[in-house]
Write a protein that holds these residues in place. Structure first.
Motif, short mmCIF file in Angstrom:
data_model
loop_
_atom_site.label_atom_id
_atom_site.label_comp_id
_atom_site.label_asym_id
_atom_site.label_seq_id
_atom_site.Cartn_x
_atom_site.Cartn_y
_atom_site.Cartn_z
N ILE A 33 0.83 -1.20 0.00
CA ILE A 33 0.00 0.00 0.00
C ILE A 33 0.87 1.26 0.00
O ILE A 33 0.61 2.20 -0.75
N ALA A 34 1.93 1.27 0.81
CA ALA A 34 2.83 2.43 0.84
C ALA A 34 3.51 2.63 -0.51
O ALA A 34 3.70 3.77 -0.97
N THR A 35 3.87 1.53 -1.18
CA THR A 35 4.51 1.63 -2.50
C THR A 35 3.52 2.17 -3.53
O THR A 35 3.86 3.06 -4.32
N LEU A 36 2.30 1.67 -3.52
CA LEU A 36 1.27 2.16 -4.43
C LEU A 36 1.03 3.65 -4.21
O LEU A 36 0.99 4.42 -5.17
N ASP A 37 0.88 4.06 -2.96
CA ASP A 37 0.65 5.49 -2.67
C ASP A 37 1.81 6.35 -3.17
O ASP A 37 1.60 7.40 -3.77
N ALA A 38 3.03 5.91 -2.91
CA ALA A 38 4.21 6.69 -3.32
C ALA A 38 4.31 6.77 -4.84
O ALA A 38 4.63 7.83 -5.40
N ILE A 39 4.05 5.67 -5.53
CA ILE A 39 4.13 5.67 -6.99
C ILE A 39 3.05 6.57 -7.57
O ILE A 39 3.32 7.35 -8.49
N GLU A 40 1.86 6.51 -7.01
CA GLU A 40 0.79 7.39 -7.49
C GLU A 40 1.19 8.86 -7.30
O GLU A 40 0.97 9.70 -8.18
N HIS A 41 1.79 9.18 -6.20
CA HIS A 41 2.16 10.56 -5.89
C HIS A 41 3.40 11.02 -6.67
O HIS A 41 3.43 12.15 -7.18
N GLU A 42 4.40 10.15 -6.80
CA GLU A 42 5.69 10.57 -7.36
C GLU A 42 5.95 10.17 -8.81
O GLU A 42 6.78 10.79 -9.47
N LEU A 43 5.29 9.13 -9.31
CA LEU A 43 5.61 8.64 -10.65
C LEU A 43 4.49 8.83 -11.67
O LEU A 43 4.66 8.48 -12.84
N THR A 44 3.33 9.32 -11.25
CA THR A 44 2.25 9.51 -12.20
C THR A 44 2.09 10.99 -12.51
O THR A 44 2.29 11.85 -11.65
#
Length: 185
Positions: free
Chosen positions: A164-175
């Motif tokens: 969940i933390a990885t998904l949140d970070a990717i959504e915030h930083e890589l999208t």
């Protein structure tokens, strides 16, 4: 929780030699933690008859190779420089779990599952960012969208706090603008 809706049937794939392979497959619209995505899953309609021995031998060779080399730096098509890539390590753990679930090998199963747990524990100790998300490798704190595959492949549970933390970070930083970058330079 993960919610899915069938977005279309797929009933055959074509092998490299041009022969059709009947499959049970589906293209799904997936919602994971409230985020939408598409996922294609496929499996053969029936086991490849006459190849059970080869499949069993391959599973044992793959498990032995993972056991022997999982601590070595690796590189390949996507990761050119050798490193202890988080994705590679945890996909090995997922593979060991998958082999254990599908391959009746008696006492070997316990060893493969123990090794999968050991790889996961080592990777968690060395490649979990201080924020609780996965990072590319122990020495590279950047995000990598390939790390989203870990729960989908069975490396760790989809509702695990690290997922969940990885998904949140990717959504915030890589999208950006509807696109997801694999990682930032």
């Amino acid at each position: 929780s993960e919610e899915t809706a069938n977005a279309g049937p797929v009933n055959r794939l074509v092998r490299r030699d041009g022969m059709p392979l009947p499959v049970t497959a589906r293209l799904q619209s997936v919602s994971w933690q409230g985020r939408a995505a598409l996922l294609l899953t496929a499996r053969p309609e029936a086991p490849l008859r006459g190849h059970e021995g080869a499949v069993r031998a391959f599973a044992e060779i793959a498990a032995a190779a993972i056991a022997k080399r999982w601590q070595e730096p690796d590189a390949g098509v996507w990761e050119i420089d050798p490193d202890a890539w988080t994705h590679s390590r945890l996909i090995c753990a997922a593979g060991l779990r998958a082999i254990s679930a599908r391959h009746p090998a008696g006492e070997r199963i316990a060893g493969w599952l123990t090794l999968a747990d050991r790889i996961t524990a080592d990777t968690t100790a060395n490649a979990l960012h201080a924020t609780g998300r996965w990072q590319r490798s122990p020495g590279d704190e950047r995000l990598d969208a390939a790390l989203l595959l870990l729960p989908l492949r069975g490396a760790i549970p989809i509702d695990d706090p690290r997922s969940i933390a990885t998904l949140d970070a990717i959504e915030h930083e890589l999208t950006q603008d509807g696109y997801c970058y694999r990682y930032r330079p």
